[in-house]
Scaffold this motif. Structure first.
Motif, PDB file in Angstrom:
ATOM      1  N   UNK A  66       0.828  -1.212   0.000  1.00  0.00           N
ATOM      2  CA  UNK A  66       0.000   0.000   0.000  1.00  0.00           C
ATOM      3  C   UNK A  66       0.863   1.262   0.000  1.00  0.00           C
ATOM      4  N   UNK A  67       1.902   1.251   0.810  1.00  0.00           N
ATOM      5  CA  UNK A  67       2.799   2.412   0.861  1.00  0.00           C
ATOM      6  C   UNK A  67       3.505   2.598  -0.489  1.00  0.00           C
ATOM      7  N   UNK A  68       3.869   1.463  -1.094  1.00  0.00           N
ATOM      8  CA  UNK A  68       4.548   1.501  -2.407  1.00  0.00           C
ATOM      9  C   UNK A  68       3.642   2.152  -3.450  1.00  0.00           C
ATOM     10  N   UNK A  69       2.365   1.764  -3.479  1.00  0.00           N
ATOM     11  CA  UNK A  69       1.487   2.328  -4.501  1.00  0.00           C
ATOM     12  C   UNK A  69       1.169   3.794  -4.202  1.00  0.00           C
ATOM     13  N   UNK A  70       1.140   4.173  -2.915  1.00  0.00           N
ATOM     14  CA  UNK A  70       0.946   5.578  -2.543  1.00  0.00           C
ATOM     15  C   UNK A  70       2.091   6.428  -3.121  1.00  0.00           C
ATOM     16  N   UNK A  71       3.318   5.937  -2.978  1.00  0.00           N
ATOM     17  CA  UNK A  71       4.473   6.703  -3.477  1.00  0.00           C
ATOM     18  C   UNK A  71       4.503   6.690  -5.001  1.00  0.00           C
TER      19      UNK A  71
ATOM     20  N   UNK B 230       4.203  14.140  -0.623  1.00  0.00           N
ATOM     21  CA  UNK B 230       3.804  12.752  -0.353  1.00  0.00           C
ATOM     22  C   UNK B 230       2.787  12.629   0.791  1.00  0.00           C
ATOM     23  N   UNK B 231       2.910  13.481   1.808  1.00  0.00           N
ATOM     24  CA  UNK B 231       2.121  13.279   3.026  1.00  0.00           C
ATOM     25  C   UNK B 231       1.386  14.532   3.492  1.00  0.00           C
ATOM     26  N   UNK B 232       1.337  15.577   2.660  1.00  0.00           N
ATOM     27  CA  UNK B 232       0.716  16.825   3.099  1.00  0.00           C
ATOM     28  C   UNK B 232      -0.601  17.073   2.402  1.00  0.00           C
ATOM     29  N   UNK B 233      -1.395  17.976   2.986  1.00  0.00           N
ATOM     30  CA  UNK B 233      -2.664  18.339   2.356  1.00  0.00           C
ATOM     31  C   UNK B 233      -2.457  19.508   1.401  1.00  0.00           C
ATOM     32  N   UNK B 234      -1.485  20.372   1.729  1.00  0.00           N
ATOM     33  CA  UNK B 234      -1.275  21.575   0.909  1.00  0.00           C
ATOM     34  C   UNK B 234       0.204  21.860   0.791  1.00  0.00           C
ATOM     35  N   UNK B 235       0.594  22.374  -0.359  1.00  0.00           N
ATOM     36  CA  UNK B 235       1.983  22.806  -0.532  1.00  0.00           C
ATOM     37  C   UNK B 235       2.232  24.003   0.390  1.00  0.00           C
ATOM     38  N   UNK B 236       3.396  24.046   1.051  1.00  0.00           N
ATOM     39  CA  UNK B 236       3.692  25.237   1.845  1.00  0.00           C
ATOM     40  C   UNK B 236       4.005  26.406   0.921  1.00  0.00           C
ATOM     41  N   UNK B 237       3.735  27.640   1.339  1.00  0.00           N
ATOM     42  CA  UNK B 237       4.128  28.763   0.489  1.00  0.00           C
ATOM     43  C   UNK B 237       5.649  28.782   0.374  1.00  0.00           C
ATOM     44  N   UNK B 238       6.159  29.048  -0.815  1.00  0.00           N
ATOM     45  CA  UNK B 238       7.611  28.949  -1.016  1.00  0.00           C
ATOM     46  C   UNK B 238       8.173  30.277  -1.504  1.00  0.00           C
ATOM     47  N   UNK B 239       7.652  31.354  -0.947  1.00  0.00           N
ATOM     48  CA  UNK B 239       8.066  32.675  -1.424  1.00  0.00           C
ATOM     49  C   UNK B 239       9.095  33.270  -0.479  1.00  0.00           C
ATOM     50  N   UNK B 240      10.112  33.892  -1.035  1.00  0.00           N
ATOM     51  CA  UNK B 240      11.037  34.665  -0.221  1.00  0.00           C
ATOM     52  C   UNK B 240      10.989  36.107  -0.687  1.00  0.00           C
ATOM     53  N   UNK B 241      11.159  37.014   0.256  1.00  0.00           N
ATOM     54  CA  UNK B 241      11.185  38.420  -0.132  1.00  0.00           C
ATOM     55  C   UNK B 241      12.360  38.657  -1.064  1.00  0.00           C
ATOM     56  N   UNK B 242      12.116  39.445  -2.090  1.00  0.00           N
ATOM     57  CA  UNK B 242      13.182  39.726  -3.051  1.00  0.00           C
ATOM     58  C   UNK B 242      13.663  41.146  -2.811  1.00  0.00           C
TER      59      UNK B 242
END
Length: 507
Positions: free
Chosen positions: A30-35, A137-149
């Motif tokens: 099951x873990x294999x097919x999840x990945x 793989x294990x999260x509900x939402x992507x974390x925001x990945x923004x850095x101040x420019x």
């Protein structure tokens, strides 16, 4: 004590995490097919460096063999066996064909609990890369990945170059001819409530990483006074990892980090003063212009020169303590099973005394200590660290507030958060929000007044995203960019954050 002997040049460069979960363990299939289902969304799982040293080139394998990469391991009952099994996995070779990662389903040590051990080679994953992989793989939402420019100035380039040279200076702390570092590894962990670190640091204008480094300074101060006269009465040099990933690179494989030298103020006898010194020392690495300068210089530096600096830093007379801190704010899960606790692990380069990585998640910060066995008493660093953390944040009730020895469920988690109410609510005021906007989002200070609208204050969508991330990072407070953007004035914005912080504490 479990020693993991490793000789040069085969030092394992495996990094990873043990995710503790509650529920009936899935099957390995099951873990294999999840990945397998998520492979196409995560380039780090299908790309790898092929070749040696400077000749290495990226290769793509869209369908890596999951039968060798996803496996099960049964562990005898009892928590001690779980740590022993994790130590064993840390030194176990990674797959030798294709992408350099694997996953182990670890079970048997307790009813209705299991763990997923995620391992990868450091060449394909850095700390932020690892977090993004876990979210895929294990999260509900992507974390925001923004850095101040922010545009780097000549001064920010100069300071960056100067700090690199400072890191390369000889310190002669660890090269004791009578006790040469021998490459034998000792691995241990400490687990403590994140609030012990976060509460004190945010009150003084710092973050959880600052408190982690200050507590580490206290632990090393005690250790050197008892075991290592060469380190007494002076700051101990450390290298801390700085994430240089840009927003659009959150899926990019490889290492996009640099190291910044941080002198750990082990010579200072006062707890608060050590924390203030660390906050001052790390200020530069948080400055968006300075980070941009670091990234530009990293991109311009020929690989050969980068290798030369790295090799210089692994000579015994220039050795330093290596530190890394990551925080995972959003809940992870496998199916309906919550990840309750995350235990990180790391590798220790040649000729280095110690590598210490901390990971905050779900109210607990777990710290992995990989130390060289030749250094007397350094295996006690986890207990010295826990003592120093308690010294930084003495229990409010006058009683002994024990750090969580075992992963906690959400019920116990909440009560530990409620004990900090005076810490956090005191922090969330106009000055706090303004400081975040100025220091993290690189906004000019003058237009940010209580009565200014967000537009008048210069708060654009980028600044709102940065504010959202800073609140997550410093207070463990999740407020979406959408909600923050709704506040008409800066004062309304402050009220919104203060109310949410208070609501989180009263839950």
């Amino acid at each position: 004590m479990h020693h993991m002997a490793q000789t040069q040049p085969s030092i394992s460069q495996t990094i990873g995490v043990l995710l503790h979960l509650e529920g009936t363990p899935p099957t390995v299939g099951e873990l294999r097919s999840h990945i397998a289902h998520h492979l196409h969304r995560e380039p780090r799982l299908t790309h790898y460096l092929h070749g040696f040293g400077l000749k290495a080139r990226w290769q793509h394998d869209p369908a890596p063999d999951l039968h060798t990469r996803v496996r099960g391991r049964r562990v005898p009952t009892g928590d001690g066996h779980l740590d022993a099994s994790l130590r064993d996995l840390m030194s176990h070779p990674l797959p030798d064909q294709g992408p350099l990662w694997d996953v182990w389903l670890v079970s048997g040590y307790a009813p209705d609990r299991y763990a997923i051990c995620w391992r990868a080679h450091h060449s394909t994953q850095d700390g932020m890369g690892l977090i993004n992989t876990l979210h895929t793989l294990f999260g509900a939402a992507e974390p925001p990945a923004v850095q101040a420019v922010a545009r780097p100035t000549a001064g920010s380039y100069l300071r960056t170059v100067r700090s690199t040279f400072a890191a390369c200076a000889a310190n002669n702390i660890w090269n004791d001819a009578a006790r040469p570092l021998d490459g034998t590894r000792v691995v241990n962990w400490a687990h403590l409530p994140t609030q012990w670190l976060r509460g004190q640091a945010t009150q003084r204008g710092g973050d959880t990483n600052d408190a982690f480094l200050a507590v580490l300074s206290g632990a090393l101060r005690t250790w050197s006074s008892e075991n290592w006269p060469r380190g007494v009465g002076r700051p101990l040099p450390a290298l801390t990892m700085v994430n240089l990933r840009r927003a659009e690179e959150h899926q990019r494989p490889g290492n996009l980090i640099t190291f910044a030298p941080i002198p750990l103020p082990c010579h200072d006898p006062a707890v608060d003063s050590r924390l203030d010194r660390v906050i001052e020392a790390t200020r530069g690495t948080k400055d968006p212009a300075r980070r941009r300068a670091m990234r530009v210089l990293m991109d311009l530096t020929p690989t050969q020169a980068f290798y030369s600096v790295a090799n210089l830093l692994t000579t015994p007379d220039r050795a330093a303590i290596i530190t890394s801190y990551v925080a995972i704010h959003r809940q992870l899960h496998y199916g309906h099973h919550p990840v309750t606790h995350i235990q990180p692990f790391n590798w220790l380069p040649h000729n280095q005394p110690a590598s210490i990585v901390a990971c905050s998640y779900n109210g607990t910060t777990s710290v992995c200590f990989v130390t060289d066995a030749a250094l007397p008493g350094l295996h006690r660093l986890p207990e010295l660290f826990s003592d120093a953390a308690e010294e930084l944040s003495p229990p409010k009730n006058g009683g002994q507030s024990e750090p969580p020895k075992q992963p906690q469920g959400p019920e116990e988690q909440r009560s530990s958060l409620a004990a900090v109410s005076e810490d956090t609510s005191a922090v969330v005021d106009f000055t706090f929000i303004k400081n975040v906007l100025v220091h993290h989002a690189a906004l000019p200070a003058a237009p940010i007044t209580q009565n200014a609208t967000q537009t008048q204050a210069g708060i654009d969508s980028m600044a709102v995203t940065v504010l959202s991330m800073a609140l997550e990072d410093q207070l463990g407070l999740l407020i979406t960019e959408h909600d923050l953007a709704q506040a008409p004035t800066v004062a309304d914005l402050v009220d919104l954050v203060a109310q949410r912080a208070a609501a989180q504490l009263s839950r």
